[in-house]
Design an enzyme around this catalytic site. Structure first.
Site, PDB file in Angstrom:
ATOM      1  N   SER A   1      -4.810   8.351   0.349  1.00 21.17           N
ATOM      2  CA  SER A   1      -4.992   7.419   1.461  1.00 21.17           C
ATOM      3  C   SER A   1      -3.906   7.679   2.487  1.00 21.17           C
ATOM      4  O   SER A   1      -2.808   8.153   2.135  1.00 21.17           O
ATOM      5  CB  SER A   1      -4.872   5.980   0.952  1.00 21.17           C
ATOM      6  OG  SER A   1      -4.776   5.058   2.019  1.00 21.17           O
TER       7      SER A   1
ATOM      8  N   TYR B   1      -0.834  -0.416  -4.332  1.00 23.15           N
ATOM      9  CA  TYR B   1      -1.850   0.516  -3.857  1.00 23.15           C
ATOM     10  C   TYR B   1      -1.179   1.708  -3.181  1.00 23.15           C
ATOM     11  O   TYR B   1      -1.508   2.865  -3.457  1.00 23.15           O
ATOM     12  CB  TYR B   1      -2.799  -0.182  -2.881  1.00 23.15           C
ATOM     13  CG  TYR B   1      -3.857   0.739  -2.329  1.00 23.15           C
ATOM     14  CD1 TYR B   1      -4.991   1.035  -3.069  1.00 23.15           C
ATOM     15  CD2 TYR B   1      -3.718   1.332  -1.073  1.00 23.15           C
ATOM     16  CE1 TYR B   1      -5.966   1.891  -2.566  1.00 23.15           C
ATOM     17  CE2 TYR B   1      -4.680   2.189  -0.571  1.00 23.15           C
ATOM     18  CZ  TYR B   1      -5.798   2.466  -1.320  1.00 23.15           C
ATOM     19  OH  TYR B   1      -6.750   3.326  -0.835  1.00 23.15           O
TER      20      TYR B   1
END
Length: 253
Positions: free
Chosen positions: A136, A149
């Site tokens: 990401s 995350y």
């Protein structure tokens, strides 16, 4: 990467980017299978002619069963995409966040390792193939409301780099997909500026089709995240993104 003649397994492909990639690979002429936990979504994909397999990446036995079933049905499997992931907001002032942190690490990082471990011997025996891991932009430019995350995706990036180095000479490559905020899985509610899913997948598939395929699939929208430290914008961008901490339930009002 020639997208038209591959045999692809997308683990975590029942929604969002994974589902869109599955349909794009199939439309390009590849044989596609999807693994996931959503039985209804798997049923719908099966009706589309896509192979489906139940798999829970947090359960080693489930991963092993799925691997055996996939290889039995698709012995020519040459591409494994590890899409499974969860994105959870956490308030680090509250110790109760730890359960969310554990879930995130077990799914995003350990789940990726379970899947790659399961299929590495098969791809090495073939002497060719590709792992596609998924990180990401947040791996490189943290979004403070989602600390674990960010940490999990940064870890998958490092793991992907090491996996690529260790598989060098085997014929098995490692490609890292680095999405920005994409309008799927509810992200459009958190970030109204999220890139439309179809736009993201179109650009990502174009990059995947390059020869040679880049080690990192970086669409235009994610470049500011990937190179923030290099470009000297990191501190300012993290400070801007820290304003989103007001989204946390315990900090509202």
């Amino acid at each position: 990467m020639n997208l038209s003649n591959r045999t692809v397994l997308i683990v975590g492909g029942t929604s969002g980017i994974g589902l869109a990639l599955a349909r794009r690979f199939a439309a390009a002429g590849s044989t596609v299978a999807v693994g996931g936990r959503n039985a209804e979504a798997l049923k719908e994909l099966s009706a589309e002619g896509i192979g489906t397999f139940a798999i829970d990446v947090t359960d080693g036995a489930s991963v092993a069963r799925a691997r055996d079933a996939v290889i039995a049905r698709y012995p020519e499997l040459d591409t494994v995409v590890t899409m499974s992931g969860v994105m959870i907001m956490e308030d680090l002032r509250d110790p109760a966040h730890f359960e969310a942190a554990q879930t995130t690490i077990d799914t995003n990082l350990v789940g990726t390792i379970r899947v790659t471990d399961a299929f590495t011997p098969h791809l090495i025996r073939r002497g060719s193939g590709t792992f596609v891991t998924v990180t990401s932009g947040i791996a490189f430019l943290p979004f403070p409301p989602m600390p674990t995350y960010a940490a999990s995706k940064a870890a998958v990036h490092a793991y992907s780099e090491a996996l690529r180095a260790q598989l060098d000479g085997t014929g098995v490559g490692v490609v890292e997909l680095v999405p920005p905020a994409v309008a799927s899985a509810g992200q459009e509610k958190v970030n109204p500026h999220a890139l439309p899913l179809d736009d993201y997948v179109t650009e990502a598939m174009q990059l995947l089709s390059q020869d040679p395929t880049p080690d990192e699939i970086l669409v235009e929208r994610v470049l500011m995240h990937r190179w923030a430290e290099r470009d000297g914008t990191y501190d300012d961008l993290v400070a801007q993104r820290s304003q989103a901490l007001a989204m946390l339930p315990g900090r509202q009002g």
